[in-house]
Design an enzyme around this catalytic site. Structure first.
Site, PDB file in Angstrom:
ATOM      1  N   GLU A 424       0.834  -1.192   0.000  1.00 53.65           N
ATOM      2  CA  GLU A 424       0.000   0.000   0.000  1.00 53.65           C
ATOM      3  C   GLU A 424       0.879   1.256   0.000  1.00 53.65           C
ATOM      4  O   GLU A 424       1.772   1.394   0.837  1.00 53.65           O
ATOM      5  CB  GLU A 424      -0.892  -0.002   1.244  1.00 53.65           C
ATOM      6  CG  GLU A 424      -1.751   1.237   1.353  1.00 53.65           C
ATOM      7  CD  GLU A 424      -2.080   1.604   2.792  1.00 53.65           C
ATOM      8  OE1 GLU A 424      -1.606   0.920   3.712  1.00 53.65           O
ATOM      9  OE2 GLU A 424      -2.802   2.590   2.976  1.00 53.65           O
ATOM     10  N   ASP A 497      -0.112  -0.851   6.129  1.00 52.33           N
ATOM     11  CA  ASP A 497       0.108  -0.301   7.462  1.00 52.33           C
ATOM     12  C   ASP A 497      -0.757  -1.017   8.495  1.00 52.33           C
ATOM     13  O   ASP A 497      -1.832  -1.508   8.184  1.00 52.33           O
ATOM     14  CB  ASP A 497      -0.261   1.193   7.474  1.00 52.33           C
ATOM     15  CG  ASP A 497       0.778   2.009   6.712  1.00 52.33           C
ATOM     16  OD1 ASP A 497       1.912   1.507   6.544  1.00 52.33           O
ATOM     17  OD2 ASP A 497       0.444   3.121   6.282  1.00 52.33           O
ATOM     18  N   ASP A 499      -2.724   0.016  10.560  1.00 54.70           N
ATOM     19  CA  ASP A 499      -3.767   0.907  11.078  1.00 54.70           C
ATOM     20  C   ASP A 499      -5.092   0.606  10.373  1.00 54.70           C
ATOM     21  O   ASP A 499      -5.191  -0.334   9.592  1.00 54.70           O
ATOM     22  CB  ASP A 499      -3.362   2.375  10.887  1.00 54.70           C
ATOM     23  CG  ASP A 499      -3.151   2.715   9.417  1.00 54.70           C
ATOM     24  OD1 ASP A 499      -3.452   1.862   8.561  1.00 54.70           O
ATOM     25  OD2 ASP A 499      -2.672   3.827   9.125  1.00 54.70           O
ATOM     26  N   ASP A 501      -6.756   2.193   8.009  1.00 54.06           N
ATOM     27  CA  ASP A 501      -6.706   2.277   6.549  1.00 54.06           C
ATOM     28  C   ASP A 501      -6.042   1.053   5.937  1.00 54.06           C
ATOM     29  O   ASP A 501      -6.481   0.529   4.916  1.00 54.06           O
ATOM     30  CB  ASP A 501      -5.944   3.536   6.108  1.00 54.06           C
ATOM     31  CG  ASP A 501      -6.789   4.786   6.292  1.00 54.06           C
ATOM     32  OD1 ASP A 501      -8.004   4.629   6.541  1.00 54.06           O
ATOM     33  OD2 ASP A 501      -6.228   5.895   6.214  1.00 54.06           O
TER      34      ASP A 501
END
Ligand code: 0RA
Length: 640
Positions: A424, A497, A499, A501
């Protein structure tokens, strides 16, 4: 009536030959001499009682498994006729029990509606039983007769008075015929429950005297209840549509309900037999569905100019339905005689279902629009998939010159030695490119932001440049043209990541892979990279923690040794330099990968996962969050 002795004797011989034939070749009549045949005996007797129920004369059927594995089937129908049959000169009961195919051939008017496997009749059960006793309550009397191995051992006798009507048959399967003689109550219960759905209001019970268990099956709503229960927790679109009509002597019952999944579950029955091979009734049903929904969509202007017309597969996405028809003379064809052949049934079912469905659409516009919208979405997804396939086919995936520009491919050409990181973000992609072992590791950066992960639908995804690049890079093709042998990498590693997202893009990619390349997941070729959450700097040494627990362990250790340290929480992959990324996340010698699995496997695992993915892609945030948590538990920790 004067008895013709010559005819009578001839009849007798024929009867014995008939039942001897059954004993010589039992498999031909009940399918097998194993468990299947053994249970079929019960179904055959029960079917006779169901016929009484269909004729409107029987409300309950009680089945009992006795301790010695003999079985009783009792109904409250009219009772098998006890009067002598003209020309045969024997009571109806005896004829039914001893003559092959005698089942529905007398008694006037009534046709045999429910089906034994071959519609063979209860005489077959008699022939294959060590003993069989029948009791008929009729005309104020209780009548009884006993047979052994198909032969009459007592004449039909009046054994008492009775205030009710009905038939009770008790039989013990012959041990010299059946290799399996133990009844499985689960198998019997399954069929009785099915019959309860197919004959609304009929009460069936199963008592197992070996265990003392007793169960009752009855479904007032019939097949509608079956459809509702199949759709339970599947996101039903409106209540079920019900159809009940009799035309030209054929009874057509159907229950139809859509859900938010992609799966089609259509069950068809003819005279309560599950027609697993389909047939003319199913063909009629399907074309009614396709035609009616297309007509409605067009008339309501729900199909846009650029849209392709809705095909059968589009209108069947997320469809759950039961079609049950009853007709006097079914012709069963196919390998297992579970395919309806009657040609006239196609048009009949098509017009009945078409008319009823059109009527439903007119009277339920809100629901109808939802169904059409779902089919339109399916058609668009199909079109997008076709275009993507086309794209993959046009470009030779193995030709390096057509590979996406963003792909940093590896040097190794043997796919079994290669892996690809789908990363990503551009900057993380840059670090990964710089940090990788270019011999066998390829990097494909994906721009997460471009994909609106909140609203993305699978058909939209396919039209997306990023996803097309992924398809070309992987080389396998998608959907129907997926070919594992053409893969360009042996491992597909999703790296995002740690997180929210990152979780979204990851689940989006997983959804895509699951829908269009399930073969990769099934073979255990899809992984999720595990970047560290913390960097702990202690002088010149770096420690990486992949969880809070690990962080606490490391810092506790350092504190014990009085080593000063500094904690950095990684907010994204981009915060790591290439060397760190290699060391913590990409180096096969030190990294940890999560392997993505289909859960359940043999137990409709795909179906359940399908449901979960659908939940994930829906508009509800809460189910999505629950899914991500559940998913996190389901992936297996794998050290490579
Ligand atoms: C033939 C004619 C009639 C009923 C039956 C058979 C019959 C068969 C079975 C088998 C199990 N239970 C059954 N109940 C009825 C009609 C008799 C009449 O017209 O009264």
């Amino acid at each position: 009536m004067a008895m013709d002795h010559t005819a009578y004797d001839a009849q007798q011989i024929q009867v014995l030959e008939g039942l001897e034939g059954v004993r010589r070749r039992p498999g031909m009549y009940v399918g097998s001499t194993g468990s299947r045949g053994l249970h079929h005996l019960v179904f055959e007797v029960v079917d006779n009682s169901v016929d009484e129920a269909l004729a409107g004369h029987c409300r309950r059927i009680d089945v009992t498994i006795h301790k010695d594995n003999s079985v009783t089937v009792a109904d409250d129908g009219r009772g098998i006729p006890v009067d002598d049959v003209p020309r045969v000169g024997k009571p109806g009961v005896e004829v039914v029990m001893t003559m092959l195919h005698a089942g529905g051939k007398f008694g006037g008017g009534g046709y045999k509606i429910s089906g034994g496997l071959h519609g063979v009749g209860v005489s077959v059960v008699n022939a294959l039983s060590e003993w069989l006793e029948v009791e008929v309550h009729r005309d104020g009397k209780r009548h009884a007769q006993r047979f052994e191995r198909g032969r009459r051992v007592t004449p039909l006798r009046v054994v008492g008075k009775s205030a009710r009507t009905g038939t009770t048959v008790t039989f013990k399967p012959a041990p010299e015929i059946f290799v399996e003689t133990d009844y499985d109550s689960t198998i019997l219960a399954g069929r009785l429950d099915e019959l309860a759905y197919l004959n609304a209001g009929l009460v069936l019970t199963l008592t197992d005297e070996r265990s003392g268990e007793r169960r009752e099956f009855t479904h007032k709503g019939g097949i509608v209840e079956l459809v509702r229960s199949l759709n339970k927790n599947k996101g039903a679109l409106g209540d079920a549509i019900t159809i009940h009509r009799v035309r030209d002597g054929v009874e057509v019952d159907a229950a139809i309900q859509y859900n938010t999944s992609y799966l089609e579950h259509v069950f068809t029955y003819v005279n309560t037999i599950n027609t697993v091979e389909g047939g003319t009734h199913l063909v009629g049903f399907r074309s009614a569905l396709t035609r009616t929904i297309n007509d409605y969509a067009r008339r309501q202007g729900l199909l846009k100019n650029g849209d392709v017309s809705l095909q059968g597969e589009d209108v069947r996405e997320g469809l759950t339905a039961v079609l049950s028809i009853k007709l006097p003379e079914p012709q069963f064809e196919g390998q297992t005689k579970t395919k309806l052949g009657n040609p006239e049934v196609k048009g009949l079912v098509e017009s009945v279902v078409g008319e009823e469905l059109a009527e439903y659409c007119e009277t339920h516009p809100t629901e109808a629009r939802k169904i059409v919208a779902k089919a339109v979405q399916a058609a668009r997804a199909r079109e997008a998939a076709r275009q993507a396939r086309e794209l993959v086919r046009r470009k030779n995936a193995l030709d390096v010159s057509t590979l996406p520009g963003k792909l940093a491919d590896c040097a190794e050409k043997d796919p079994t030695k290669c892996e690809i990181f789908v990363v990503e973000g551009e900057s993380a992609g840059g670090s990964a490119k710089a940090g990788r072992d270019r011999q066998f590791q390829a990097i494909l950066p994906i721009q997460g932001k471009i994909l609106n992960v909140e609203k993305a639908r699978v058909d939209k995804m396919l039209s997306h440049e990023e996803i097309r690049a992924l398809i070309t890079a992987l080389g396998t093709g998608i959907d129907k043209e997926f070919n594992f042998e053409r893969r360009r990498y042996d491992r597909v590693i999703l790296m995002a990541d740690a997180d929210v997202d990152g979780a979204h893009i990851r689940t989006l990619l997983l959804t895509f892979l699951y829908r269009y390349m399930p073969g990769l997941i099934e073979r255990g070729k899809v992984f999720i990279a595990q970047p560290p959450l913390y960097l702990i700097r202690a002088g010149k040494k770096n420690y990486y923690a992949y969880s809070d627990v690990e962080r606490d362990e490391i810092t506790a250790d350092l504190t014990k040794q009085n080593v000063p340290y500094e904690i950095q929480r990684y907010k994204g992959l981009a915060e790591m330099n290439p060397e760190q990324l290699w060391e913590t996340t990409m180096n096969p010698a030190t990294r940890t990968l999560l392997q993505v699995e289909l859960d359940g496997g043999e137990l409709d695992g795909a179906g359940e996962l399908d449901q979960l993915f659908k939940t994930l892609m829906g508009d509800d945030v809460e189910p999505r969050r629950q899914f991500i948590q559940k998913y996190a538990k389901e992936v297996r920790n794998l050290d490579i």
